[in-house]
Scaffold this motif. Structure first.
Motif, mmCIF file in Angstrom:
data_model
loop_
_atom_site.group_PDB
_atom_site.id
_atom_site.type_symbol
_atom_site.label_atom_id
_atom_site.label_comp_id
_atom_site.label_asym_id
_atom_site.label_seq_id
_atom_site.Cartn_x
_atom_site.Cartn_y
_atom_site.Cartn_z
ATOM 1 N N UNK A 41 2.839 -18.123 18.714
ATOM 2 C CA UNK A 41 2.251 -18.051 17.117
ATOM 3 C C UNK A 41 1.254 -16.729 17.322
ATOM 4 N N UNK A 42 1.060 -15.554 18.146
ATOM 5 C CA UNK A 42 -0.213 -14.726 17.757
ATOM 6 C C UNK A 42 0.730 -13.551 17.523
ATOM 7 N N UNK A 85 6.788 -23.858 15.632
ATOM 8 C CA UNK A 85 7.190 -24.557 13.958
ATOM 9 C C UNK A 85 6.215 -25.024 13.667
ATOM 10 N N UNK A 86 6.017 -26.587 14.007
ATOM 11 C CA UNK A 86 5.106 -27.208 14.149
ATOM 12 C C UNK A 86 3.826 -27.378 14.319
ATOM 13 N N UNK A 87 4.021 -25.660 14.561
ATOM 14 C CA UNK A 87 1.872 -25.458 13.623
ATOM 15 C C UNK A 87 1.980 -24.335 11.627
ATOM 16 N N UNK A 88 3.385 -24.123 11.592
ATOM 17 C CA UNK A 88 4.061 -23.472 10.715
ATOM 18 C C UNK A 88 3.971 -24.674 9.658
ATOM 19 N N UNK A 107 -2.687 -22.435 11.330
ATOM 20 C CA UNK A 107 -1.912 -22.162 12.830
ATOM 21 C C UNK A 107 -1.651 -21.910 14.193
ATOM 22 N N UNK A 108 -2.022 -21.538 14.655
ATOM 23 C CA UNK A 108 -3.013 -20.677 15.829
ATOM 24 C C UNK A 108 -3.189 -22.421 16.473
ATOM 25 N N UNK A 109 -4.455 -22.551 15.429
ATOM 26 C CA UNK A 109 -5.152 -23.578 16.395
ATOM 27 C C UNK A 109 -4.201 -24.709 16.731
ATOM 28 N N UNK A 110 -3.726 -24.886 16.022
ATOM 29 C CA UNK A 110 -2.398 -26.631 15.980
ATOM 30 C C UNK A 110 -0.913 -26.233 17.018
#
Length: 393
Positions: free
Chosen positions: A59-60, A108-111, A322-325
């Motif tokens: 994610x980062x 993917x879940x986060x995005x 997004x990073x947090x999720x």
């Protein structure tokens, strides 16, 4: 359901099936690759480890990429991991392929969640999250049994090939339905990571881990609880999974609706009910009919808390949602790994029935975090000092 959300939900279905289906074909993999069942079980750990590592790292590294090509790239990587699993010549390659397949899941879940929520009407964010997590429900209820049947009839390699083919079909729908948008505006890496210095963000992530730990421990040991405590036959376990999954589908939408109405009060209420049901679980699970009802209710409650928890992370981490999720998903996997260890110790010690009261106690920890967060939300805003006048808008 809007087509973009539907297409992302289908991908979630494929990813969830790919994660859980290995449990149904472990004996076949063990025999085919001439490894022990415990060694084959490490394939589950490899996928989870990929999620744990990939959540923050991937994610980062991809934070500045436009969402549409990023989503496509993540799906393609998952397809490659499952294809490599189907073609793996031996155990080490299969282990590496499972790690690769899991590496992109949390991102993917986060995005997908942040993309879907950005299109949701005001006040409908949690319901939109629930539509995405329906893919998780269906992956457990339908995808995993279907993948297991494919593995039994056509061989374990066909299971991974089917997951890859389904994901490829979903990718076509994603390409057609997800609009192209510019890359999100993000700050420096240090700025992104600074979101985790916020107490509310850390409380939200802790709420996910603690609030789910008890029910994940119970679900991880559904088979011994059903057979050794409730007296069901081995053949009844898949039926109980379907009962649990049916409750999960209902709970998913119920939780999304409640969270849109009153996010933290509903989460606290659901966790309180879940703790109570788990507390009486040990007492009533010795009889088959009450145990079957128990599993349905647990399915409802287990998935009713998920949309609200994801929405809480989004609400508290607006600087880097997004990073947090993604980190939240990695934290959930760590909790699941601990649940597997804890349940094993309880079965070897006081016995499987003890899982219920321990799970209730763990859920109360999550409830206390929810109540503390609710109290923080209700604190009156600090009055401005004479040196710091209130800002005018």
């Amino acid at each position: 359901m809007p087509l973009p959300v539907f297409s992302l939900m289908l991908v979630v279905f494929g990813l969830t099936t790919g994660e859980f289906v290995i449990a149904g074909i472990l004996p076949e993999v063990s025999r085919a690759l001439s490894v022990s069942v415990p060694a084959a079980g490490l394939l589950v750990s490899a996928y989870a480890l990929g999620m744990i590592v990939g959540g923050p790292v991937v994610t980062t590294l991809t934070a500045r990429l436009p969402r549409r090509p990023l989503i496509v790239g993540l799906i393609v990587t998952s397809i490659a991991g499952n294809t490599a699993s189907a073609l793996a010549p031996g155990y080490p390659v299969l282990l590496a392929a499972r790690f690769v397949a899991g590496l992109v899941v949390a991102t993917f879940f986060a995005v997908a969640i942040s993309t879907a929520v950005s299109t949701a009407p005001p006040g409908r964010q949690a319901s939109t999250v629930a539509r995405l997590t329906l893919g998780m429900n269906l992956g457990i209820v339908a995808g995993t049994p279907l993948g297991t049947l494919i593995g039994h009839d056509l061989g374990w390699r066909a299971t991974f090939a089917a997951v890859a083919e389904f994901s490829a079909a979903a990718l076509i729908l994603v390409l057609w339905s997800i609009p192209a948008r510019p890359a999100p505006t993000v700050g420096s890496l240090a700025g992104e990571l600074r979101v985790f210095t916020g107490r509310d963000v850390m409380l939200a992530i802790a709420l996910t881990a603690a609030g789910n730990l008890g029910i994940v421990t119970v679900f991880s040991f559904l088979a011994p609880l059903a057979t050794d405590v409730s007296g069901f036959s081995d053949e009844a376990v898949p039926v109980l999974l379907l009962v649990y999954g049916a409750g999960a589908v209902i709970g998913n939408f119920l939780g999304g609706w409640l969270a849109d109405k009153a996010l933290m009060p509903s989460l606290a209420g659901l966790l309180a009910v879940l703790a109570g049901v788990l507390a009486v679980g040990g007492a009533i699970s010795g009889h088959r009919l009450p145990a079957a009802v128990l599993w349905f209710v647990l399915g409802v409650l287990a998935f009713a808390i998920i949309p609200g928890m994801q929405t809480r992370v989004l609400a508290t981490a607006q600087a880097a949602p997004t990073l947090a999720i993604a980190v939240n998903a990695s934290g959930f996997q760590l909790a699941a790994a601990f649940a597997g260890w804890l349940g094993g110790r309880l079965i070897d010690g006081p016995g499987p029935r003890s899982i219920y009261p321990v799970a209730a106690a763990l859920t109360i920890v999550g409830l206390l975090i929810a109540l503390y967060s609710l109290r923080r939300d209700r604190r009156p805003a600090a009055a401005p000092t004479p040196q710091e006048p209130a800002a005018h808008h």
